[in-house]
Motif scaffolding. Structure first.
Motif, PDB file in Angstrom:
ATOM      1  N   MET A  34       7.105  -0.718 -10.256  1.00 55.81           N
ATOM      2  CA  MET A  34       7.073  -0.579  -9.150  1.00 55.81           C
ATOM      3  C   MET A  34       6.130   0.132  -8.889  1.00 55.81           C
ATOM      4  SD  MET A  34       7.814  -3.713  -7.948  1.00 55.81           S
ATOM      5  CE  MET A  34       7.938  -4.212  -6.733  1.00 55.81           C
ATOM      6  N   LYS A  35       5.230   0.137  -7.846  1.00 56.15           N
ATOM      7  CA  LYS A  35       4.326   1.044  -7.012  1.00 56.15           C
ATOM      8  C   LYS A  35       4.315   1.078  -5.750  1.00 56.15           C
ATOM      9  CE  LYS A  35       0.271   4.150  -7.922  1.00 56.15           C
ATOM     10  NZ  LYS A  35      -0.038   4.781  -8.670  1.00 56.15           N
ATOM     11  N   PHE A  36       3.946   2.537  -4.895  1.00 55.81           N
ATOM     12  CA  PHE A  36       3.718   1.861  -3.402  1.00 55.81           C
ATOM     13  C   PHE A  36       2.376   2.406  -3.061  1.00 55.81           C
ATOM     14  CE2 PHE A  36       3.335   4.496   0.615  1.00 55.81           C
ATOM     15  CZ  PHE A  36       3.920   3.383   1.204  1.00 55.81           C
ATOM     16  N   CYS A  37       2.374   0.877  -2.197  1.00 54.38           N
ATOM     17  CA  CYS A  37       0.642   1.647  -2.582  1.00 54.38           C
ATOM     18  C   CYS A  37      -0.240   2.452  -0.821  1.00 54.38           C
ATOM     19  CB  CYS A  37      -0.329  -0.123  -0.972  1.00 54.38           C
ATOM     20  SG  CYS A  37      -2.281   0.026  -0.733  1.00 54.38           S
ATOM     21  N   THR A  38      -0.838   2.903  -0.976  1.00 54.35           N
ATOM     22  CA  THR A  38      -1.246   3.623   0.018  1.00 54.35           C
ATOM     23  C   THR A  38      -2.148   3.743   1.193  1.00 54.35           C
ATOM     24  OG1 THR A  38      -2.488   5.474  -1.594  1.00 54.35           O
ATOM     25  CG2 THR A  38      -0.308   6.488  -1.969  1.00 54.35           C
ATOM     26  N   SER A  39      -2.738   2.887   0.765  1.00 51.79           N
ATOM     27  CA  SER A  39      -3.685   2.059   2.102  1.00 51.79           C
ATOM     28  C   SER A  39      -2.886   1.042   2.821  1.00 51.79           C
ATOM     29  CB  SER A  39      -4.359   1.302   0.723  1.00 51.79           C
ATOM     30  OG  SER A  39      -5.727   1.108   2.340  1.00 51.79           O
ATOM     31  N   CYS A  40      -1.738   0.591   2.408  1.00 51.07           N
ATOM     32  CA  CYS A  40      -1.290  -0.505   2.865  1.00 51.07           C
ATOM     33  C   CYS A  40       0.611  -0.549   3.184  1.00 51.07           C
ATOM     34  CB  CYS A  40      -1.355  -2.250   2.683  1.00 51.07           C
ATOM     35  SG  CYS A  40      -0.238  -2.381   1.295  1.00 51.07           S
ATOM     36  N   GLY A  41       0.934   0.569   1.944  1.00 46.63           N
ATOM     37  CA  GLY A  41       2.650   0.912   2.066  1.00 46.63           C
ATOM     38  C   GLY A  41       3.383  -0.378   2.178  1.00 46.63           C
ATOM     39  N   ALA A  42       2.488  -1.000   1.133  1.00 46.52           N
ATOM     40  CA  ALA A  42       3.758  -2.146   0.572  1.00 46.52           C
ATOM     41  C   ALA A  42       3.921  -2.081  -0.761  1.00 46.52           C
ATOM     42  CB  ALA A  42       2.589  -3.617   0.330  1.00 46.52           C
ATOM     43  N   ARG A  43       4.967  -1.745  -1.548  1.00 50.10           N
ATOM     44  CA  ARG A  43       5.610  -2.580  -2.563  1.00 50.10           C
ATOM     45  C   ARG A  43       5.648  -2.911  -3.707  1.00 50.10           C
ATOM     46  NH1 ARG A  43      11.883  -0.920  -4.147  1.00 50.10           N
ATOM     47  NH2 ARG A  43      11.854  -0.715  -6.151  1.00 50.10           N
ATOM     48  N   MET A  44       4.795  -2.764  -4.794  1.00 50.09           N
ATOM     49  CA  MET A  44       3.862  -4.662  -5.749  1.00 50.09           C
ATOM     50  C   MET A  44       4.576  -3.259  -6.982  1.00 50.09           C
ATOM     51  SD  MET A  44       0.667  -5.023  -3.612  1.00 50.09           S
ATOM     52  CE  MET A  44       0.130  -4.080  -2.677  1.00 50.09           C
ATOM     53  N   ALA A  45       4.217  -4.216  -8.287  1.00 54.54           N
ATOM     54  CA  ALA A  45       4.342  -4.192  -9.146  1.00 54.54           C
ATOM     55  C   ALA A  45       3.223  -3.942  -9.148  1.00 54.54           C
ATOM     56  CB  ALA A  45       4.507  -6.230  -9.538  1.00 54.54           C
ATOM     57  N   LEU A  46       3.254  -3.251 -10.634  1.00 54.00           N
ATOM     58  CA  LEU A  46       2.587  -2.502 -10.985  1.00 54.00           C
ATOM     59  C   LEU A  46       1.135  -3.752 -11.732  1.00 54.00           C
ATOM     60  CD1 LEU A  46       4.377  -0.142 -14.223  1.00 54.00           C
ATOM     61  CD2 LEU A  46       2.690   0.446 -11.366  1.00 54.00           C
ATOM     62  N   SER A  47       1.564  -4.391 -11.431  1.00 53.99           N
ATOM     63  CA  SER A  47       0.262  -5.472 -11.995  1.00 53.99           C
ATOM     64  C   SER A  47      -0.773  -5.501 -10.852  1.00 53.99           C
ATOM     65  CB  SER A  47       0.512  -7.120 -12.270  1.00 53.99           C
ATOM     66  OG  SER A  47       1.433  -7.458 -11.629  1.00 53.99           O
ATOM     67  N   GLU A  48      -0.795  -5.147  -9.638  1.00 61.57           N
ATOM     68  CA  GLU A  48      -1.095  -5.456  -8.417  1.00 61.57           C
ATOM     69  C   GLU A  48      -2.244  -4.447  -8.297  1.00 61.57           C
ATOM     70  OE1 GLU A  48      -1.179  -7.933  -6.667  1.00 61.57           O
ATOM     71  OE2 GLU A  48       0.023  -8.697  -8.586  1.00 61.57           O
ATOM     72  N   PHE A  49      -2.148  -3.467  -9.018  1.00 59.58           N
ATOM     73  CA  PHE A  49      -2.938  -2.169  -8.537  1.00 59.58           C
ATOM     74  C   PHE A  49      -3.723  -2.099 -10.169  1.00 59.58           C
ATOM     75  CE2 PHE A  49       1.078  -1.345  -6.458  1.00 59.58           C
ATOM     76  CZ  PHE A  49       0.441  -0.524  -6.136  1.00 59.58           C
ATOM     77  N   HIS A  50      -5.464  -1.494 -10.163  1.00 59.10           N
ATOM     78  CA  HIS A  50      -6.199  -1.412 -10.852  1.00 59.10           C
ATOM     79  C   HIS A  50      -5.437  -0.342 -12.151  1.00 59.10           C
ATOM     80  CE1 HIS A  50      -8.986  -4.060  -9.909  1.00 59.10           C
ATOM     81  NE2 HIS A  50      -9.407  -3.626  -8.948  1.00 59.10           N
ATOM     82  N   LYS A  51      -5.936  -0.391 -13.591  1.00 57.71           N
ATOM     83  CA  LYS A  51      -5.514   1.225 -14.211  1.00 57.71           C
ATOM     84  C   LYS A  51      -6.822   2.555 -14.005  1.00 57.71           C
ATOM     85  CE  LYS A  51      -3.268  -1.906 -17.563  1.00 57.71           C
ATOM     86  NZ  LYS A  51      -3.374  -1.954 -19.231  1.00 57.71           N
ATOM     87  N   ASP A  52      -6.097   3.012 -13.885  1.00 61.16           N
ATOM     88  CA  ASP A  52      -6.567   4.262 -14.055  1.00 61.16           C
ATOM     89  C   ASP A  52      -5.784   5.731 -15.340  1.00 61.16           C
ATOM     90  OD1 ASP A  52      -8.336   6.769 -12.945  1.00 61.16           O
ATOM     91  OD2 ASP A  52      -7.548   6.328 -11.353  1.00 61.16           O
ATOM     92  N   GLU A  53      -6.133   5.628 -16.122  1.00 67.07           N
ATOM     93  CA  GLU A  53      -5.995   6.866 -17.180  1.00 67.07           C
ATOM     94  C   GLU A  53      -5.744   8.207 -16.540  1.00 67.07           C
ATOM     95  OE1 GLU A  53      -6.763   6.564 -21.070  1.00 67.07           O
ATOM     96  OE2 GLU A  53      -7.337   4.510 -20.684  1.00 67.07           O
ATOM     97  N   SER A  54      -6.666   8.663 -15.444  1.00 67.86           N
ATOM     98  CA  SER A  54      -6.241   9.976 -14.996  1.00 67.86           C
ATOM     99  C   SER A  54      -4.889   9.993 -14.098  1.00 67.86           C
ATOM    100  CB  SER A  54      -7.384  10.197 -14.236  1.00 67.86           C
ATOM    101  OG  SER A  54      -7.196   9.744 -12.959  1.00 67.86           O
ATOM    102  N   LYS A  55      -4.468   8.964 -13.208  1.00 71.11           N
ATOM    103  CA  LYS A  55      -3.068   8.719 -12.925  1.00 71.11           C
ATOM    104  C   LYS A  55      -1.912   8.990 -13.952  1.00 71.11           C
ATOM    105  CE  LYS A  55      -5.605   8.355  -8.727  1.00 71.11           C
ATOM    106  NZ  LYS A  55      -5.646   9.641  -7.747  1.00 71.11           N
ATOM    107  N   GLU A  56      -1.062   9.454 -13.533  1.00 68.45           N
ATOM    108  CA  GLU A  56      -0.003  10.566 -14.046  1.00 68.45           C
ATOM    109  C   GLU A  56       0.753   8.647 -14.159  1.00 68.45           C
ATOM    110  OE1 GLU A  56       4.638  11.904 -12.942  1.00 68.45           O
ATOM    111  OE2 GLU A  56       3.349  12.446 -11.819  1.00 68.45           O
ATOM    112  N   ASP A  57       1.193   7.696 -13.122  1.00 69.16           N
ATOM    113  CA  ASP A  57       1.421   6.528 -13.781  1.00 69.16           C
ATOM    114  C   ASP A  57       0.679   5.780 -14.256  1.00 69.16           C
ATOM    115  OD1 ASP A  57       0.091   5.646 -11.835  1.00 69.16           O
ATOM    116  OD2 ASP A  57       1.789   4.832 -10.324  1.00 69.16           O
TER     117      ASP A  57
END
Length: 65
Positions: A21-44
């Motif tokens: 799971m991850k917290f969206c910094t824009s809308c504030g919702a908690r969602m599954a990682l599949s709802e986020f685009h991949k970015d290898e520069s980020k820790e997760d």
């Protein structure tokens, strides 16, 4: 005797530590990682904003041109 309270757990860290799971910094919702685009520069390995918020941001930028 005065008891000292333990500091409260950081809610953002608690949410980000939830497995898959991850917290969206824009809308504030908690969602599954599949709802986020991949970015290898980020820790997760995923962006900070969800796909839906990113689409809204991109659409707004497109209209502002």
């Amino acid at each position: 005797m005065v008891s000292r309270r333990q500091p409260a757990e950081d809610p953002i860290k608690a949410v980000s530590d939830a497995k898959g799971m991850k917290f969206c910094t824009s809308c504030g919702a908690r969602m599954a990682l599949s709802e986020f685009h991949k970015d290898e520069s980020k820790e997760d390995g995923h962006r900070d904003t969800c796909k839906a918020c990113r689409a809204k941001i991109n659409e707004q930028r497109k209209q502002d041109r």
